[in-house]
Design a protein around this motif. Structure first.
Motif, PDB file in Angstrom:
ATOM      1  N   ASN A  88       4.555   4.280 -17.513  1.00  0.00           N
ATOM      2  CA  ASN A  88       5.314   3.400 -16.616  1.00  0.00           C
ATOM      3  C   ASN A  88       4.687   3.350 -15.232  1.00  0.00           C
ATOM      4  O   ASN A  88       4.651   2.293 -14.581  1.00  0.00           O
ATOM      5  CB  ASN A  88       6.752   3.880 -16.526  1.00  0.00           C
ATOM      6  N   LEU A  89       4.202   4.491 -14.738  1.00  0.00           N
ATOM      7  CA  LEU A  89       3.584   4.525 -13.417  1.00  0.00           C
ATOM      8  C   LEU A  89       2.296   3.700 -13.402  1.00  0.00           C
ATOM      9  O   LEU A  89       1.978   3.020 -12.410  1.00  0.00           O
ATOM     10  CB  LEU A  89       3.300   5.966 -13.002  1.00  0.00           C
ATOM     11  N   ARG A  90       1.507   3.778 -14.463  1.00  0.00           N
ATOM     12  CA  ARG A  90       0.273   2.976 -14.526  1.00  0.00           C
ATOM     13  C   ARG A  90       0.580   1.466 -14.517  1.00  0.00           C
ATOM     14  O   ARG A  90      -0.109   0.687 -13.863  1.00  0.00           O
ATOM     15  CB  ARG A  90      -0.520   3.348 -15.778  1.00  0.00           C
ATOM     16  N   ILE A 117      -2.629 -10.800  -1.954  1.00  0.00           N
ATOM     17  CA  ILE A 117      -2.708 -10.712  -0.490  1.00  0.00           C
ATOM     18  C   ILE A 117      -4.174 -10.701  -0.048  1.00  0.00           C
ATOM     19  O   ILE A 117      -4.535 -11.203   1.033  1.00  0.00           O
ATOM     20  CB  ILE A 117      -1.975  -9.454  -0.005  1.00  0.00           C
ATOM     21  N   GLY A 118      -5.021 -10.144  -0.961  1.00  0.00           N
ATOM     22  CA  GLY A 118      -6.440 -10.091  -0.604  1.00  0.00           C
ATOM     23  C   GLY A 118      -7.060 -11.469  -0.385  1.00  0.00           C
ATOM     24  O   GLY A 118      -8.053 -11.612   0.355  1.00  0.00           O
ATOM     25  N   SER A 119      -6.475 -12.460  -1.066  1.00  0.00           N
ATOM     26  CA  SER A 119      -6.988 -13.808  -0.858  1.00  0.00           C
ATOM     27  C   SER A 119      -6.732 -14.302   0.566  1.00  0.00           C
ATOM     28  O   SER A 119      -7.450 -15.157   1.081  1.00  0.00           O
ATOM     29  CB  SER A 119      -6.351 -14.769  -1.863  1.00  0.00           C
ATOM     30  N   GLU A 120      -5.643 -13.755   1.173  1.00  0.00           N
ATOM     31  CA  GLU A 120      -5.330 -14.154   2.530  1.00  0.00           C
ATOM     32  C   GLU A 120      -6.280 -13.523   3.544  1.00  0.00           C
ATOM     33  O   GLU A 120      -6.438 -14.016   4.660  1.00  0.00           O
ATOM     34  CB  GLU A 120      -3.881 -13.767   2.878  1.00  0.00           C
ATOM     35  N   ARG A 180       0.828  -1.216   0.000  1.00  0.00           N
ATOM     36  CA  ARG A 180       0.000   0.000   0.000  1.00  0.00           C
ATOM     37  C   ARG A 180       0.870   1.277   0.000  1.00  0.00           C
ATOM     38  O   ARG A 180       0.510   2.260  -0.636  1.00  0.00           O
ATOM     39  CB  ARG A 180      -0.906  -0.018   1.228  1.00  0.00           C
ATOM     40  N   ARG A 181       1.958   1.197   0.788  1.00  0.00           N
ATOM     41  CA  ARG A 181       2.842   2.370   0.799  1.00  0.00           C
ATOM     42  C   ARG A 181       3.407   2.653  -0.589  1.00  0.00           C
ATOM     43  O   ARG A 181       3.414   3.804  -1.070  1.00  0.00           O
ATOM     44  CB  ARG A 181       3.975   2.134   1.788  1.00  0.00           C
ATOM     45  N   ARG A 182       3.858   1.604  -1.231  1.00  0.00           N
ATOM     46  CA  ARG A 182       4.400   1.778  -2.575  1.00  0.00           C
ATOM     47  C   ARG A 182       3.321   2.216  -3.553  1.00  0.00           C
ATOM     48  O   ARG A 182       3.555   3.020  -4.451  1.00  0.00           O
ATOM     49  CB  ARG A 182       5.039   0.468  -3.044  1.00  0.00           C
ATOM     50  N   GLU A 183       2.101   1.632  -3.339  1.00  0.00           N
ATOM     51  CA  GLU A 183       0.998   2.029  -4.206  1.00  0.00           C
ATOM     52  C   GLU A 183       0.669   3.519  -4.016  1.00  0.00           C
ATOM     53  O   GLU A 183       0.362   4.231  -4.976  1.00  0.00           O
ATOM     54  CB  GLU A 183      -0.214   1.151  -3.883  1.00  0.00           C
ATOM     55  N   GLN A 184       0.778   3.996  -2.799  1.00  0.00           N
ATOM     56  CA  GLN A 184       0.515   5.413  -2.509  1.00  0.00           C
ATOM     57  C   GLN A 184       1.562   6.306  -3.178  1.00  0.00           C
ATOM     58  O   GLN A 184       1.223   7.345  -3.759  1.00  0.00           O
ATOM     59  CB  GLN A 184       0.528   5.629  -0.998  1.00  0.00           C
ATOM     60  N   ASP A 208       0.599  -3.453 -11.456  1.00  0.00           N
ATOM     61  CA  ASP A 208       1.317  -4.601 -10.907  1.00  0.00           C
ATOM     62  C   ASP A 208       1.140  -4.691  -9.396  1.00  0.00           C
ATOM     63  O   ASP A 208       0.961  -5.782  -8.832  1.00  0.00           O
ATOM     64  CB  ASP A 208       2.797  -4.469 -11.269  1.00  0.00           C
ATOM     65  N   LEU A 209       1.202  -3.510  -8.737  1.00  0.00           N
ATOM     66  CA  LEU A 209       1.003  -3.502  -7.290  1.00  0.00           C
ATOM     67  C   LEU A 209      -0.412  -3.950  -6.925  1.00  0.00           C
ATOM     68  O   LEU A 209      -0.629  -4.624  -5.913  1.00  0.00           O
ATOM     69  CB  LEU A 209       1.279  -2.102  -6.733  1.00  0.00           C
TER      70      LEU A 209
END
Length: 805
Positions: free
Chosen positions: A428-430, A443-446, A335-339, A435-436
């Motif tokens: 590139n950012l998109r 992780i959502g599956s967990e 999430r941090r990287r996504e932010q 990818d994130l």
């Protein structure tokens, strides 16, 4: 030994020649004194009437913005880290010198100081500009430049301001048309070319109320701003002190020190003012962009926060973070990287939108917005520098300027490059964001057991964090940008403010006086030299002796001043009488070897051409001999143009030589008459003018006549005809014991002396000696040049001065 003697002889001759050359000029010393005095007086008058010009100097250091960006003081280093020192950089010191010499900056300087209004002292001998010390100041409210330029050309814009009898009223006297206009102080005056107001600038003593200034009137000259700017541009010199530094020195020569100092100080101020405006242009443009983005982000953040509030109220959620902390802890890194990537993407979208919404190449791009990637940030900084440089050139040029066209092309290319780079960054950012998100889904599956409301809450919270982070970032950048505006420093650091040197650069008193002294000496020297160079007449005995050494000079006769008698009398002590006594003495040495057999001497007087003074010499020589007790007879042998009669008008009708030679009926006793000049002096005039004088003189009877007269008189003086014009003298020359060849100073040409020399060589004349007549006192070879006349009154200095020329 011989070589030594030759050296001494040549050295002595050279010394004598130098002394002689100097004496030729020193004899005219009064003229040198007068011209030097006149030149020095003229120099003093020139210095008195010429307004002195002073040199005013100022110096500045042009700061190199690129080098400053790297550091210096701690504050500048901090600003550099914040990205606040971007903007206009110094391309080259030559460009800055060109900008300082620009007409635009000088026009701004003239306008700021009102230099197109000039004030002069009306009462002074010389035209002194009084600058702001004038008793009255003129303020221009409006000007028609075309009419003012025409009025300036015709002199109609110059007027004299004088106080009127009425208090608070002045008179404007227009110098060109003598028009007088009475106006009140501080009231608007309408002229054909301008509207102006006259203000009182007189200074009064507070206690007495008296004027402190002595100037009561002044001359005002109105010029166009462009005229004054062009004049000052030609006078202001901007020089680079060292090729390895950016230290510039300003020089301005002016008659008013205060005015020149104000011009240089104002010119530097205008330069700094424009440089600061250029620097702040990028910061102002960035501030506008940040304000626009803050308004949009603020609205988006409000929307997200209201949605989060409504979501919690609808679902009655209190502490979702504590309940799902374990699950979220695993996904926090993504999430941090996504932010971060979302923030970068938002910035990229904003920059792309700004470029697409503002297609004009004249706009500057926001700098230092926080985009990652040094390539794009460097391109934006280069883009802004090119735009600023293009705008600076456009201020003094047109769109067709080659430099402007080149910069427009570079700006267009760089703008396209920046847009392409931002679009690639966006893409590139998109990809990275997608990818994130895929990783987040894994992780959502967990955390599939987490309620859907928790997932929805996190999504809303994530949007809130992104908007909030962007909002805080823009607020920070706005503050940084405000600091950069406040920290803007002048580009030209003043090393020495304008100051004027104490001594004037012109006129230089010592140089002017020295030049006057040299000019006073040079003028008479050149006049004398040119006069001598162009003079082809003899002036002194040296002129004859240089041409011929074979014929001696036995006498020099002085010039007779106007009004003086040209005849010697008994007991005469004049210079003329002394000159003939010297001549008679010299003749004794020449006649000592003459074979006379106890008879008298026969002396001829002749000359080359008419007017050289034969008759004058003959009669005065006869008078001098008669004064010594000798019996003397003068024969007028110039049968063609007799001149003896002019000394005795009563004898013009008497018979003479021609009558004696023509007829045997006349005797010498009847034809030789007493003279009125001296009892021992007899006259034998030429008589009637015959048609054939040469045939008469060829007769042997002429020789018999001379022989008979020599038996009766101690001296027979024969006044003959000029040798060059007729052959009469050559026909009778054999009867002479001595021939006096008379020349006249300032009249006889030097080349004519060769005629006498040739006549002696050819045997036409014998026993010839030169006599120089009409010699100036200053040119006497001996004796008389020192002004000696025994028993005579010494002439005054003025008389001798007049005779020097």
């Amino acid at each position: 030994m011989t070589h030594s003697n030759n050296f001494k002889q040549s050295h002595t001759e050279e010394e004598i020649n130098i002394r002689e050359e100097l004496e030729k000029y020193l004899r005219y010393w009064p003229w040198f004194v007068i011209t030097v005095l006149v030149a020095i007086i003229g120099a003093f008058v020139y210095l008195r009437l010429t307004v002195p010009v002073y040199n005013t100097v100022a110096s500045v250091i042009i700061k190199d913005e690129e080098s400053q960006g790297g550091g210096g003081s701690a504050e500048m280093a901090n600003f550099s880290e914040l990205g606040l020192l971007g903007g206009m950089g110094t391309n080259s010191i030559e460009n800055e010198i060109g900008l300082l010499n620009s007409r635009r900056l000088m026009i701004s300087t003239v306008k700021a100081l009102n230099l197109n209004i000039e004030y002069y002292d009306a009462a002074g001998v010389k035209e002194d500009e009084i600058y702001l010390d004038a008793p009255y100041l003129v303020t221009l409210l409006s000007v028609d430049d075309a009419l003012l330029q025409h009025a300036t050309r015709e002199g109609e814009s110059d007027f004299l301001i004088k106080p009127a009898q009425e208090e608070g009223v002045v008179e404007l006297h227009f110098l060109e048309n003598d028009k007088v206009l009475r106006v009140k102080l501080d009231e608007i005056v309408n002229l054909p070319f301008a509207t102006l107001v006259v203000k009182d600038n007189r200074k009064f003593h507070e206690a007495t109320g008296r004027l402190l200034t002595s100037k009561k009137s002044q001359i005002v000259k109105l010029k166009t701003v462009e005229q004054i700017a062009d004049r000052l541009r030609s006078k202001v010199q901007v020089n680079l002190i060292d090729d390895n530094a950016t230290l510039l020195e300003f020089n301005l020569e002016s008659t008013v020190k205060e005015k020149a100092q104000d011009v240089l100080d104002q010119l530097i101020f205008e330069y700094n003012k424009e440089a600061i405006e250029d620097k702040n242009e990028v910061a102002n443009n960035t501030a506008r962009f940040i304000d626009e983005r803050l308004q949009i982000i603020s609205q988006d953040l409000d929307t997200v926060e209201v949605g989060l509030k409504d979501f919690k109220e609808d679902n009655r959620l209190t502490n979702i973070e504590a309940e799902s902390s374990l699950i979220i802890e695993n996904a926090s890194d993504y999430r941090r990287r996504e932010q971060e990537i979302g923030t970068q993407l938002e910035l990229a979208n904003s920059m792309i939108s700004y470029l697409q919404d503002n297609p004009e190449n004249s706009d500057l791009l926001p700098a230092n917005m926080g985009l990652e990637g040094e390539a794009v940030n460097g391109q934006i900084e280069n883009y802004n520098q090119l735009v600023l440089e293009r705008n600076r050139i456009l201020s003094g040029a047109t769109e067709r300027n080659p430099a402007v066209i080149r910069l427009n092309s570079q700006i267009e290319q760089l703008r396209s490059t920046i847009l392409s780079g931002l679009q690639r960054t966006q893409s590139n950012l998109r990809i990275a964001l997608n990818d994130l998100k895929r990783q987040s889904n894994l992780i959502g599956s967990e955390i599939a057991q987490v309620p859907a409301k928790e997932l929805q809450f996190r999504d809303i919270s994530r949007q809130q964090n992104i908007k909030e982070a962007l909002y805080i970032f823009l607020l920070q950048k706005r503050e940084e940008n405000s600091l950069s505006l406040a920290a803007t420093a002048p580009k030209a650091k003043i090393v020495d403010p304008a100051y004027s040197l104490g001594n004037p650069v012109s006129p230089k008193r010592n140089i002017v006086l020295a030049a006057a002294l040299l000019l006073g000496l040079a003028i008479p020297f050149l006049v004398i030299y040119i006069r001598r160079l162009l003079n082809n007449k003899i002036e002194r005995r040296d002129d004859i002796e240089k041409i011929t050494r074979q014929i001696p000079v036995v006498g020099e006769l002085p010039r007779i001043a106007r009004g003086e008698s040209d005849l010697i009398v008994e007991n005469d002590r004049s210079v003329l009488a002394e000159s003939f006594r010297i001549l008679v003495t010299n003749l004794q040495y020449l006649l000592v070897n003459a074979e006379t057999d106890g008879k008298g001497y026969c002396i001829y007087t002749t000359s080359t051409v008419k007017g050289e003074g034969k008759t004058f010499t003959s009669i005065n020589l006869a008078m001098t001999l008669a004064n010594t007790g000798k019996k003397v007879v003068i024969i007028g042998a110039d049968l063609r143009n007799p001149q003896l009669q002019r000394y005795d008008n009563q004898s013009k009708s008497l018979l003479g030589v021609s009558d004696y030679l023509v007829s045997n009926d006349h005797t010498l006793e009847k034809l030789v008459h007493d003279s009125k000049f001296h009892p021992k002096l007899k006259l034998f005039l030429s008589g009637s003018i015959p048609p054939n004088p040469s045939e008469l003189l060829r007769q042997k009877k002429f020789g018999q006549m001379i022989a008979e007269l020599r038996e009766q008189y101690d001296y027979v003086i024969v006044d003959t005809a000029p040798c060059m014009l007729v052959a009469d003298t050559f026909l009778i020359s054999r009867y002479a014991d001595l021939i006096l060849y008379v020349t006249r100073a300032g009249y006889t040409e030097k080349k004519l002396l060769n005629f006498a020399v040739d006549a002696v060589k050819d045997g036409k004349l014998h026993d010839v000696s030169f006599v120089i007549n009409d010699v100036k006192t200053a040119n006497f070879g001996y004796g008389n040049k020192y002004g000696y006349a025994y028993g005579a009154e010494q002439p005054s200095l003025w008389e001798r001065f007049k005779k020097s020329f």
